[in-house]
Motif scaffolding. Structure first.
Motif, PDB file in Angstrom:
ATOM      1  N   ASN A 188       0.831  -1.218   0.000  1.00  0.00           N
ATOM      2  CA  ASN A 188       0.000   0.000   0.000  1.00  0.00           C
ATOM      3  C   ASN A 188       0.861   1.262   0.000  1.00  0.00           C
ATOM      4  O   ASN A 188       0.498   2.269  -0.624  1.00  0.00           O
ATOM      5  CB  ASN A 188      -0.935   0.006   1.207  1.00  0.00           C
ATOM      6  CG  ASN A 188      -2.030  -1.042   1.092  1.00  0.00           C
ATOM      7  OD1 ASN A 188      -2.332  -1.516  -0.003  1.00  0.00           O
ATOM      8  ND2 ASN A 188      -2.622  -1.410   2.211  1.00  0.00           N
ATOM      9  N   SER A 189       2.000   1.221   0.681  1.00  0.00           N
ATOM     10  CA  SER A 189       2.883   2.394   0.703  1.00  0.00           C
ATOM     11  C   SER A 189       3.469   2.641  -0.687  1.00  0.00           C
ATOM     12  O   SER A 189       3.592   3.786  -1.127  1.00  0.00           O
ATOM     13  CB  SER A 189       4.001   2.205   1.728  1.00  0.00           C
ATOM     14  OG  SER A 189       4.863   1.156   1.346  1.00  0.00           O
ATOM     15  N   THR A 191       0.715   4.094  -2.861  1.00  0.00           N
ATOM     16  CA  THR A 191       0.481   5.504  -2.536  1.00  0.00           C
ATOM     17  C   THR A 191       1.503   6.395  -3.232  1.00  0.00           C
ATOM     18  O   THR A 191       1.163   7.469  -3.757  1.00  0.00           O
ATOM     19  CB  THR A 191       0.560   5.719  -1.014  1.00  0.00           C
ATOM     20  OG1 THR A 191      -0.445   4.907  -0.375  1.00  0.00           O
ATOM     21  CG2 THR A 191       0.331   7.181  -0.656  1.00  0.00           C
ATOM     22  N   GLU A 192       2.768   5.937  -3.263  1.00  0.00           N
ATOM     23  CA  GLU A 192       3.803   6.707  -3.970  1.00  0.00           C
ATOM     24  C   GLU A 192       3.492   6.797  -5.462  1.00  0.00           C
ATOM     25  O   GLU A 192       3.639   7.855  -6.077  1.00  0.00           O
ATOM     26  CB  GLU A 192       5.162   6.046  -3.763  1.00  0.00           C
ATOM     27  CG  GLU A 192       5.744   6.253  -2.373  1.00  0.00           C
ATOM     28  CD  GLU A 192       7.116   5.646  -2.237  1.00  0.00           C
ATOM     29  OE1 GLU A 192       8.028   6.329  -1.723  1.00  0.00           O
ATOM     30  OE2 GLU A 192       7.292   4.477  -2.633  1.00  0.00           O
ATOM     31  N   ARG A 225       0.545   6.670  -6.882  1.00  0.00           N
ATOM     32  CA  ARG A 225      -0.607   7.567  -7.081  1.00  0.00           C
ATOM     33  C   ARG A 225      -0.188   9.026  -6.905  1.00  0.00           C
ATOM     34  O   ARG A 225      -0.649   9.898  -7.643  1.00  0.00           O
ATOM     35  CB  ARG A 225      -1.724   7.211  -6.108  1.00  0.00           C
ATOM     36  CG  ARG A 225      -2.422   5.878  -6.398  1.00  0.00           C
ATOM     37  CD  ARG A 225      -3.686   5.736  -5.575  1.00  0.00           C
ATOM     38  NE  ARG A 225      -4.350   4.467  -5.794  1.00  0.00           N
ATOM     39  CZ  ARG A 225      -4.190   3.387  -5.017  1.00  0.00           C
ATOM     40  NH1 ARG A 225      -3.376   3.448  -3.962  1.00  0.00           N
ATOM     41  NH2 ARG A 225      -4.824   2.266  -5.281  1.00  0.00           N
ATOM     42  N   ASP A 226       0.651   9.289  -5.917  1.00  0.00           N
ATOM     43  CA  ASP A 226       1.088  10.667  -5.684  1.00  0.00           C
ATOM     44  C   ASP A 226       1.844  11.221  -6.878  1.00  0.00           C
ATOM     45  O   ASP A 226       1.785  12.428  -7.152  1.00  0.00           O
ATOM     46  CB  ASP A 226       1.974  10.742  -4.429  1.00  0.00           C
ATOM     47  CG  ASP A 226       1.182  10.512  -3.146  1.00  0.00           C
ATOM     48  OD1 ASP A 226      -0.065  10.599  -3.212  1.00  0.00           O
ATOM     49  OD2 ASP A 226       1.800  10.241  -2.105  1.00  0.00           O
TER      50      ASP A 226
END
Length: 358
Positions: A317-318, A321-322, A324-325
């Motif tokens: 998930n981390s 998230t990167e 997507r950012d």
């Protein structure tokens, strides 16, 4: 005689109007499209832009000298509790930094580059608090020993309470210079509310510039008149936006497949090797299954775990998230209700990207 001349002029105008309409309807004159322009590589275009001759240097320098004569007035208004807001065509970066280095040389100054896309407001507040702390500790040794100094562990409210402390003296001020307070990383409502809170602190004086035509819409009446307490100055410099525009796309630059893959590769190279490998798993799957909606999250987790790229769902998930950012990953709903991950690039761009990161 005059009347006849007027009638003839009006007749000539009407005739030219209908003649132009007739020509425009033929389709021969306006057949060119934007896609017909032969776009150049972005690096070549930026190099050409940097070589453009800077015109009207004498007139612009005269204008800047006039603004320099206003420095004492600006400093007086800041000491009276007002904030300064600079607007007008042209970059105001050099002018504000010159004002800070001359008129504010004896005070603590923090410069914030608001034109950057990624700005952490809390880190800005921490930097302001640390600057104020060092300034007071230098002037009055031991006076602030009762204050717990590790600002990074404090909340935003605690940091703002420190900046708004009643034990400070009038000369204990920090001047915050924000280039483009209307920048892309500061335009959201939450960031502007925090900036207004910062500006309203008793030990803070804010100097900012705006360039977007709709920038005043970011603030309500209370923020403008009470918290920011702006003094507005129209200071067009006509200077090029060299620093502010470095992250903006050039309209005549080639944004084709090769350039897109190159940009994505630069972003991926800033991530960890495991994150790059997880992205590679997703890219290879998307290339092998072009007709599918994407790769389900649980399936990506299984594939990544089998290759020893992640040890838990939290790690995956981390990484996601990167992605997507950095806008390298998007999610869409499959027909059976599952969330599927996909890379928003063409097949050719993904192929070039895989070559780049290999």
């Amino acid at each position: 005689m005059d009347t006849n001349d007027g009638d003839e002029d009006e007749f000539g105008f009407s005739r030219n109007y209908f003649l132009a309409k007739e020509l425009s309807g033929s389709g021969n004159k306006f057949s060119k499209k934007l896609s017909d322009i032969n776009l150049v590589d972005e690096q070549d275009l930026r190099a050409a832009v940097s070589c453009l001759e800077f015109k009207h240097k004498t007139e612009i320098q005269s204008l800047i000298n006039h603004y320099k004569s206003l420095y004492p007035t600006w400093l007086f208004e800041l000491r009276c509790g007002f904030g300064l807001l600079m607007y007008g065509f042209g970059s105001k970066k050099a002018m504000l930094e010159d004002f800070a280095s001359t008129a504010l040389a004896d005070f603590g100054v923090l410069v914030v580059n608001g034109y950057l896309h990624s700005i952490n407001i809390k880190l800005v507040v921490i930097a302001i608090a640390e600057l104020l702390w060092d300034q007071i500790r230098t002037k009055r040794k031991g006076h602030m020993s009762n204050m717990s100094q590790p600002f990074r562990s404090q909340t935003m409210e605690e940091l703002l309470d420190f900046l708004d402390g009643s034990e400070f003296k009038d000369q204990d001020l920090v001047y915050v210079v924000i280039h483009n307070i209307d920048g892309p990383g500061l335009r959201d409502g939450e960031s502007q509310k925090w900036l207004a809170r910062i500006a309203s602190c008793s030990q803070i004086r804010m100097i900012a510039s705006i360039d977007h035509v709709n920038a005043p819409l970011l603030w309500d009446k209370k923020m403008v008149a009470i918290e920011f307490n702006w003094c507005w100055y129209h200071v067009p410099t006509f200077a090029p936006y060299k620093a502010e525009g470095v992250f903006l796309p050039l309209i005549l630059a080639n944004s084709g497949t090769a350039q897109t893959a190159k940009t994505a590769a630069i972003v991926l190279q800033s991530l960890t090797p495991n994150a790059q490998s997880v992205f590679k798993v997703l890219a290879e799957y998307q290339q092998a299954h072009p007709d599918e909606e994407g790769l389900p999250v649980n399936q990506l987790y299984t594939m990544s775990r089998e290759r020893f790229l992640v040890s838990s769902q939290l790690t995956l998930n981390s990484h996601l998230t990167e992605f997507r950012d950095h806008e390298l990953l998007k999610t869409r709903r499959h027909g059976d209700g599952q969330d599927c991950l996909y890379i928003p690039l063409s097949s050719e761009a993904i192929e070039n990207l895989l070559l780049e990161i290999s």
